[in-house]
Design a protein around this motif. Sequence first.
Motif, short mmCIF file in Angstrom:
data_model
loop_
_atom_site.label_atom_id
_atom_site.label_comp_id
_atom_site.label_asym_id
_atom_site.label_seq_id
_atom_site.Cartn_x
_atom_site.Cartn_y
_atom_site.Cartn_z
N ILE A 186 33.78 44.65 46.97
CA ILE A 186 34.75 44.58 45.88
C ILE A 186 34.14 45.37 44.72
CG2 ILE A 186 36.05 43.09 44.33
CD1 ILE A 186 35.76 40.84 46.35
N SER A 187 34.67 46.57 44.47
CA SER A 187 34.06 47.49 43.51
C SER A 187 34.43 47.16 42.06
CB SER A 187 34.47 48.92 43.82
OG SER A 187 35.89 49.05 43.81
N ARG A 188 35.59 46.53 41.85
CA ARG A 188 36.04 46.29 40.49
C ARG A 188 36.91 45.05 40.44
NH1 ARG A 188 36.94 49.24 35.62
NH2 ARG A 188 38.81 48.62 34.48
N LEU A 199 41.86 43.12 41.94
CA LEU A 199 40.65 43.46 42.67
C LEU A 199 40.83 44.82 43.33
CD1 LEU A 199 39.91 40.07 44.50
CD2 LEU A 199 38.85 40.91 42.40
N ASP A 200 39.81 45.68 43.21
CA ASP A 200 39.77 46.95 43.93
C ASP A 200 38.60 46.89 44.91
OD1 ASP A 200 41.59 49.19 42.41
OD2 ASP A 200 40.88 47.66 41.02
N PHE A 201 38.83 47.32 46.15
CA PHE A 201 37.78 47.25 47.16
C PHE A 201 37.92 48.44 48.09
CE2 PHE A 201 41.42 44.75 48.39
CZ PHE A 201 41.69 45.13 49.69
N ASN A 202 36.89 48.67 48.90
CA ASN A 202 36.84 49.83 49.79
C ASN A 202 37.41 49.49 51.15
OD1 ASN A 202 34.75 48.12 50.47
ND2 ASN A 202 33.30 49.76 50.94
N GLY A 203 38.63 49.02 51.19
CA GLY A 203 39.26 48.65 52.46
C GLY A 203 39.59 49.85 53.32
N LEU A 204 39.44 49.69 54.65
CA LEU A 204 39.77 50.74 55.61
C LEU A 204 41.09 50.40 56.31
CD1 LEU A 204 36.29 51.43 57.26
CD2 LEU A 204 37.43 52.74 55.46
N THR A 231 43.84 48.72 49.43
CA THR A 231 42.52 48.72 48.77
C THR A 231 42.59 48.06 47.41
OG1 THR A 231 42.94 50.91 47.83
CG2 THR A 231 41.79 50.83 49.95
N VAL A 232 43.71 47.41 47.11
CA VAL A 232 43.86 46.75 45.82
C VAL A 232 44.74 45.53 46.02
CG1 VAL A 232 45.86 48.19 45.21
CG2 VAL A 232 44.53 47.09 43.42
#
Length: 621
Positions: A186-188, A199-204, A231-232
């Motif tokens: 979770i990057s942010r 939430l922002d994350f590096n989802g694939l 990704t959000v």
Amino acid sequence: MITFGLNWCALGQVTTSRLGRFQVNEIKGCAPFTVNVTIIVPFVCDGSNPCDMDFEGNNVFQSLTFAYTYNQPGTFLLKILFQTSGFDDIPIEVTPNPQPDFDVYTCGNNEVSVKVTDTDYDEYVINFNDGSPEVTVNSLDTYNYNYGVSSPQTVTVRGRNINAADNCSMSSKSITPLLTLPTPTISRLEVLDNTSIRLDFNGLPNIQYKLDIATNNGATFQQAKVLYNTTVDTIINLRTDDNYYCFRLSAFDPCNNLNYTSAIICSANFDLTARNNAMDLRWATNTVGVSSFRLVRDASDGSLLQTTPPGSPYSDTGITCGIDYCYQLTTNYPNGSQSMSLSKCDTGISTDIPAAIKDITAFVGQSSLILEWQTDLRFIPAEFSIDKSIGGVYNFLSTSTQQSFADVAYKVEDASCYKVSYVDVCGNQSPVSLEACPIRLSGNLQKDNAISLTWSPYSGWSNGVAGYRVEKYSEGGQLLRTFDLGIVTSYIDDSDDLDFQTFLYVVKATPVDAGLRRAVSNTIPILKDPNLFYPSAFTPNGDNLNDIFTVFGQYVINFEMKIFNRWGELLFIANDIEQGWDGTFRGNDMPEGTYTFIADIKDRAGRTFKRSGSVLLMRKR
């Protein structure tokens, strides 16, 4: 139920009409649906014995048509009129043809999991498009499959109904199998408002993620939602102003029931309280794994304050009353992730008495007096109050929201002075300023045409006057000369400026303190007189020394002079000031003695004057 290969009950089949005179290859299928008609022997339908077909049961007949496509869903009665035996019919059902919905998830070990989420069909056929047999499943079933390689693949699913043609649309999705699912980050985290967090994350793509949440701690988590192909995400129905929330995100492997869980990231319950000359900030959050905090103040006056406080609480004492301040807290984590608090704003307050105005500058104009002043930058004025004195008694004059004021009723002869005070944006009243008294300039013309100037000393600056400057202008506004005079308050200008007769004078005071403009007095005009100068005697004896009686004058544009003897007899007339008398009359020398003259003159200002005098004529032997 999951079945390999082709399910027999899902196949369409040849069906005979009600009276057995013809057959169709299918009686049910998805739109567009094509039926083929076969006539059963001994019944005949050909060019010699034609029959008419009504495919949709609407009495629209076509002859010798053995194939027909239904483009719209519905239930139809296919009727055929045989010439020898009459009507026969069979019902046809055409169903809608939506593309089926399904999800495909990435698992570990190069496996994928297909879940049919559609309910429009009786069954569904999965094709993994790698040469393996198709798989038939029911609605809402899940099927796992191992590709064996980590390369891009395409999965297709089509719907199929029982006892119907296998002609329905298919859906396709691309997926790349993975040997191991990557752990998400979770990057942010950003608190959007009092009820929601983003939430922002590096989802694939194609990985199923499970989001867990804990309230006011980083240990007791419960699942909040499942995320897929994004990704959000925004979590709502929270109370971000009363609690802090911690989150973790897991990549879920449905084939092997495994979770790959991210590091924890938490919001902050961030609060702001305004007090006298300060803002108090405090926050609560889970500090486990936190590398630092960063507090940002973005004031409405454009300043930007960045600080890394040691932790809650923190007091910001660098504020100004009446300014709106907004603060935001950033929580930093070792992996580069950041948690952004809700921005909190409040207006600075103060009960401090504002500093009195120390410096007021006055500019006397043609139709008004302008006052200009400066205030202490620590205080923000809301409104200024100007008082005026005439004869030493002060009375309220007006208010201003600017740091200047124009008194259109100002008169130099009133000897007025001024004081200024103000109320700041927090309602605090300042003391009254120093007295500001404009420069009042006066002047007069002396007998020798010298100009005497005097002026009142300027007051209004806390550190006083460094010196005065007199500026001398022509009537047309051309600056002729300046006189820097120190701190004296009078000056006599005896300079000869024969090109101009009218002069304008103004006095300017220079302050001791830099950054203040010069104070300016009223402007006064002085008109010089057209004086005449002449010798008391002349000797017209031919020695070229004082042989001619000539009058000299200043500012003269028209001139006429008459000379008389002592009996009043007119001897000479001159219409040019440069024309002189040589002591003769009608070519004869006049005797020694006293002669009188009368001169009529007009100056540059258009004024006329009469001047008279006498001169002694002497003849040297």
